[in-house]
Every structure is written in structure tokens, then in C-alpha cells.
Design a protein around this motif. Structure first.
Motif, PDB file in Angstrom:
ATOM      1  N   GLU A  10      41.939  33.152  45.885  1.00 35.99           N
ATOM      2  CA  GLU A  10      40.491  33.145  45.699  1.00 35.99           C
ATOM      3  C   GLU A  10      39.954  31.759  45.341  1.00 35.99           C
ATOM      4  O   GLU A  10      38.861  31.377  45.754  1.00 35.99           O
TER       5      GLU A  10
ATOM      6  N   TRP B  82      39.386  38.065  51.517  1.00 33.46           N
ATOM      7  CA  TRP B  82      38.403  37.054  51.858  1.00 33.46           C
ATOM      8  C   TRP B  82      37.196  37.752  52.478  1.00 33.46           C
ATOM      9  O   TRP B  82      37.343  38.631  53.335  1.00 33.46           O
TER      10      TRP B  82
ATOM     11  N   TRP C 215      39.653  29.782  48.525  1.00 27.93           N
ATOM     12  CA  TRP C 215      38.496  30.223  49.316  1.00 27.93           C
ATOM     13  C   TRP C 215      37.192  29.715  48.699  1.00 27.93           C
ATOM     14  O   TRP C 215      36.270  29.309  49.406  1.00 27.93           O
TER      15      TRP C 215
END
Length: 304
Positions: free
Chosen positions: A246, A96, A249
Motif C-alpha cells: 500500500e 490496489w 501504491w
């Protein structure tokens, strides 16, 4: 140029091989004995500890981390005490970007450089090259240029210094969010064609046709065509799709920045849905339809 590769799984081991082919001397470390033995068979030196890795490299050292995001901090805990000012750590995994900002600040306290490199290419990277999205200070990235040229599909394409620390992993995060949406669209389209049984469509044939001249042609379509040729009915594949973080996020950032991203968001939710063998949501919907409209409920055994 010399490099220490930390993490010799599928990505790390293949990247080590491509770097070595590109003229970079690579020494690897992985806690797994089998992983170390595998790279040794491919002519890459491997050591049994981080301390041995650091000792094997000339100063200023360059260490490339290809480990899961959840163990990056633990790896830095063990690595940083061994490093010296002007050494550089590259995180090439799927971290991240906010963690990368924090880790860069931590490295800076010891005058150790930090670069976040979003890396795409999967198991094909050794053969085809890797797409690299690089974040970091210009002076640090510039000195690492031979590494990126060796890993990329070609020295003049497929890699770029996209911005300061955090930019590499941020752009890779969005890249993976887009990937989720593209995969979902292909999957839904092929499912629709599969369901139209009366037309007897050959899905592998359609995929192959689309690969040439079509607006929707892509590497994902190339891979889909290969998969359908090998296994037209996708036999033996469970309808369960993982996500590695991902996409979550990306959706979180879209919400925070007030950017509508419905396709990426729904593709993530579909992955979550795929994991429900006995969905309470769907059972609740069936119960409500029965309550307000008297619609028949299908028994869980499958009979009417």
C-alpha cells in the motif's frame, strides 16, 4: 442476513466471528484444512470448496473475500462461474484500487455486484471492531449495511460509504501510507531517546506519559507503549521491516497526481533500507569519502 467468507486467515476468521456475534450467519471457506477447523471450533460453519460455499448460501448471495491481493483474480476466476445475477462480491483485502475498478467491470458483465471495502483493525478487530472504507454503488452498499454495522466499532461510527467502486481501496491505500509515516516518526523519536544514554530515559515510561493528554497520543502509541513494557530493549527483533504494497501504491499515486508526499515516501524508502544487511550504497559512500578526502574506511570485520 447470511454471508460467505472466503479466506479464514487471521483477519477473515476474526471478522467471521464478529459478524456472527452481530447476528449474521456466516459460512466460511479456506483451502487450508487447519483454517477451516479453527473456525469450526468457534461455532462457524466451514465448507471444503467454493462450489459448496455458493450452494450453502441463499440467493442473492453475498461473498466476502479476505484473501491476499495477489490471489483475488484467481479466486474470482473460480468463483464467478458459480454465481448468479444480483449476487454480490465484496473485496475486503488490501487490493490496489485500479484492480478493483477492473474487477468491478468484470463482475458487472455477469450482473454481479462488486464492493471494495478497505478494512483496518488488524488482529484487534475482533475485540475493538474494524474501520471500514466502502466503495460501490449506493443500492448495493445499502443492502449490505447490516454487515458493516456488525463489523464496525459501533453501528453509527467507524464505517462509511466513501464513494463509488475504487474509493474504498483508494482511501485505505492512503490510510496505510499515513500509517507508514506515523510509524517512522515514532520509531525515530524513540531511537533518539534510546541513544541519549546519559539521561537514562525509560522509554516505556515516556510512551505511557505521552498516551495521556499529549498531542501525539494515538492507538499506535498505545501499542508502542505495550511493546516497550514487554521488551524494553526490543531484544530478538531483527531490524527488517516488510511492506505489503500500500505504501508503494500511495507514493506512485502521489507522483502521478503531482502531490508532494515526502514523509510517506521516505518512510517507504526506510523500510526498503532496513532489508540491506550489507548495503552497497553505504559501502560506496565510504569508498567515495576515502577517495576525495582520504577519510578512513572501517573494515567490514568491524575493527578500525
Amino acid at each position: 442476513m447470511e454471508l460467505g467468507m472466503i479466506g479464514l486467515g487471521r483477519m477473515g476468521a476474526n471478522m467471521a466471528q464478529r459478524l456472527q456475534r452481530g447476528g449474521v450467519t456466516v459460512t466460511g471457506f479456506d483451502p487450508g484444512e487447519q483454517a477451516r477447523a479453527q473456525v469450526l471450533e468457534n461455532g462457524i460453519a466451514a465448507v471444503e470448496s467454493l462450489q459448496a460455499l455458493v450452494q450453502a448460501l441463499p440467493a442473492p448471495r453475498v461473498l466476502w473475500l479476505m484473501v491476499p491481493s495477489k490471489v483475488v483474480d484467481a479466486t474470482l476466476d473460480a468463483l464467478l462461474p458459480l454465481l448468479s445475477p444480483h449476487d454480490v462480491v465484496i473485496d475486503g483485502g488490501n487490493s490496489w484500487y485500479r484492480d478493483s475498478l477492473r474487477r468491478a467491470a468484470r463482475c458487472a458483465e455477469q450482473q454481479v455486484g462488486f464492493v471494495d471495502c478497505g478494512t483496518s483493525g488488524g488482529v484487534w478487530g475482533l475485540q475493538e471492531g474494524y474501520c471500514l472504507m466502502i466503495g460501490g454503488e449506493t443500492a448495493v452498499v445499502t443492502q449490505l449495511t447490516p454487515l458493516f454495522k456488525a463489523l464496525a466499532p459501533a453501528a453509527d461510527r467507524g464505517w462509511a460509504h466513501v464513494g463509488p467502486v475504487g474509493a474504498g481501496h483508494f482511501s485505505k491505500m492512503v490510510h496505510n501510507g499515513i500509517e507508514y509515516g506515523m510509524m517512522q516518526a515514532y520509531a525515530e523519536g524513540f531511537a533518539l531517546m534510546q541513544k541519549k544514554a546519559d539521561l537514562e530515559l525509560d522509554l516505556a515510561q515516556v510512551a505511557e506519559v505521552w498516551r495521556h493528554g499529549s498531542v501525539v497520543r494515538s492507538w499506535l502509541l498505545d501499542l508502542s507503549a505495550d511493546a516497550l513494557k514487554r521488551n524494553p530493549g526490543l531484544a530478538g527483533i531483527a531490524p527488517y521491516v516488510e511492506d505489503s504494497g500500500e505504501g508503494r501504491w500511495t507514493v506512485s499515486e502521489a507522483i502521478e497526481l503531482d502531490v508532494p508526499a515526502p514523509v510517506i515516501t521516505l518512510s517507504l524508502l526506510e523500510r526498503l533500507r532496513s532489508r540491506e544487511d550489507n548495503s552497497f550504497t553505504d559501502r560506496m559512500l565510504a569508498a567515495m569519502r576515502n577517495e576525495f578526502g582520504g577519510h578512513a574506511i572501517k573494515p567490514s570485520g568491524g575493527s578500525q
